[in-house]
Design an enzyme around this catalytic site. Sequence first.
Site, mmCIF file in Angstrom:
data_model
loop_
_atom_site.group_PDB
_atom_site.id
_atom_site.type_symbol
_atom_site.label_atom_id
_atom_site.label_comp_id
_atom_site.label_asym_id
_atom_site.label_seq_id
_atom_site.Cartn_x
_atom_site.Cartn_y
_atom_site.Cartn_z
ATOM 1 N N PRO A 94 -133.727 -40.021 53.936
ATOM 2 C CA PRO A 94 -132.420 -40.496 54.436
ATOM 3 C C PRO A 94 -131.353 -40.236 53.378
ATOM 4 C CG PRO A 94 -133.844 -42.354 53.844
ATOM 5 C CD PRO A 94 -134.677 -41.123 53.726
ATOM 6 N N THR A 98 -127.320 -40.286 52.381
ATOM 7 C CA THR A 98 -125.984 -40.772 52.710
ATOM 8 C C THR A 98 -124.994 -39.615 52.744
ATOM 9 O OG1 THR A 98 -126.508 -42.862 51.628
ATOM 10 C CG2 THR A 98 -124.200 -42.424 52.077
ATOM 11 N N CYS A 152 -131.197 -47.669 46.509
ATOM 12 C CA CYS A 152 -129.825 -47.185 46.308
ATOM 13 C C CYS A 152 -129.295 -47.630 44.946
ATOM 14 C CB CYS A 152 -128.925 -47.701 47.424
ATOM 15 S SG CYS A 152 -127.223 -47.090 47.292
ATOM 16 N N ASN A 163 -141.554 -39.011 46.227
ATOM 17 C CA ASN A 163 -140.253 -38.353 46.378
ATOM 18 C C ASN A 163 -139.693 -37.985 45.013
ATOM 19 O OD1 ASN A 163 -136.929 -39.476 47.012
ATOM 20 N ND2 ASN A 163 -137.748 -37.510 47.622
ATOM 21 N N GLY A 164 -139.238 -36.712 44.896
ATOM 22 C CA GLY A 164 -138.571 -36.312 43.668
ATOM 23 C C GLY A 164 -138.863 -34.896 43.216
ATOM 24 N N ASP A 165 -137.792 -34.064 43.130
ATOM 25 C CA ASP A 165 -137.823 -32.757 42.447
ATOM 26 C C ASP A 165 -138.622 -31.663 43.158
ATOM 27 O OD1 ASP A 165 -136.354 -34.030 40.536
ATOM 28 O OD2 ASP A 165 -138.000 -34.251 39.105
#
Length: 611
Positions: free
Chosen positions: A264, A266, A349, A450-452
């Site tokens: 998700p 923003t 967030c 999650n990441g990179d």
Amino acid sequence: MPGPGEASIKQEFLIDKPPVIADPRAATDPRNNSNNKKRKKGGQNKSRRAYRQPASQMLCQFLIRGEECELKERCKKSHDKQYFLANKGADIGDVCVNFNIFGLCNYGLACRYGSCHIDEGFGNVMNLELNEKMKIYEVKRTLTKEIQNKLRTKHVWFNRSYNYFEENNIEFSKELQTHLRRSQAKRLQGEDKNSEVTESTNLTPNNGDENNKPQNGHEENPNSVTETKLSVSSVYDHVKEDYYCLQTRPKKTLDLRGKLFLSPLTTVGNLPFRRICKEYGVDITCGEMALCEELVQGQMSEWALLKRHHTEDIFGVQICANNTVMAAKACELINSECDVDFVDLNVGCPIDLVFNRGAGSALMDRASKLEQMLTAMVQVSDIPISVKMRMGTTESKLTGISLCERLKKTGISHITVHGRTRQHRYTRLADWDYIRRCKEAANPVTLFGNGDILSYEDYNETKKFTESVMIGRGALIKPWIFTEIKEQRHIDVSSAERMELLKKFTRYGLEHWGTDTSGVEKTRRFMLEWLSFLYRYIPVGVLERLPQKINERPPYYHGRDETETLMCSGNCEDWVKLTELLLGKVPDDYNFIPKHAANSYITSSVPPAGS
């Protein structure tokens, strides 16, 4: 040899550092203000000025629909069709995407592609047969006007939430008292006051007992609500005639293990962008983060974030809250009114506006509160609940593992862990070993890492740590990453193919945001936000060493053609030029600053492409 943090580019594409050309926007950019003692290099660009069309240049919505304006003198928009047409500017193109697909353009005279459906008498031409056939593919409103008005006037009854609060001693008595006062006041209007007093006293604990009379010798005001504890059922008996009670639905379960998940995002994770990712093979999509408080208040701008396209076969929404009452109410509302497959609570967030209100990543330091919120959401919802978080708020507060152990007991469907802390933002590489430890702690609940991830090699490497993966920035930089992962190969996307991709986004954007001037400029703005990531893609044919890493920035280089050189520019003016090829010229005073400062080069040292 490339320097530290630099991508390896083939020698024939390298160029010397171009001469410095002053950027006229640098003087107005708040980050370049010499009076600022503290200058941030990353994060968000605040105080951005978005382009807005003056109301006097917009045609009244009632006139567009062929109706008489209900606002009359209070309406600030134009009611002169001749004047509006003379000043709206030339059409951008001669094919209206909405008329072509659905046989009807709801923007009528205001459409910037209106020549194909506006007749000589200024009438809006309709293809009723096509419209009837394609109605099932329209993106529907997430909330009806009737329920929106009920929310705004606080006439919605959150039955499951209220009962859960009552059973678990969660304070919400003031809300019940407000509902009762409103109901009593409405009944007293136009009815006999004495009979209404008799009815209202049934909620008090007095019930004729003399010992419960007021001790001060004064009679109690019959119109007031007593401060004694009210029960949910007794209050509902009084308000049910005027209130909308939220509905339940059959219980839904999901098994998402091993599927590719689009994070998700923003602003940039909008519906047109998600459609493009679906075409490239992503399995799960999720809407942009929506604030629970605004959802419960019926704010349509927030409900618009929950819209779902029919191609999104597994679709969830992400919400943000700082307390149990608001999270549960928003979750029950979504469960009743929206067509979604899961609801995700944002606990990652990092932005100050959210963190300082006790929401987002701030909840990682409030484990008991977070556990209570997720438990309530699971209890009031028939659709699966999930949570997305980081490793912790700071390096010294790595709470991710302990939270996974606690939260899996709440009944949630899955957990996502971003391998950085709030303090890290994007300044370090994601810690996939920590994600592995979180997965072990969360077992048997599915955990997404999650990441990179920017290539299928990166994806294959992460499979050592967890079987399920979420991709965010990697999809913004190259949305075809999902195809690369499924086909296990690098795809060299040419400038012509990327231009076709932007044309597709333009069509999807105009279909979603509209073909009037406001819709065109929204499409332009969101395309520019995406370009602030997309320019970071380095074509496979230009790279000397594969794969490109997400933390590597290229040295100065030119593309294989003029368009590719324009697309690899980090200058905002060049991104605006690309949108002008698709959406027409921008106004003379147009100024774009990306939302995320880390992706922009708005300084006097950044030359436009080709200089």
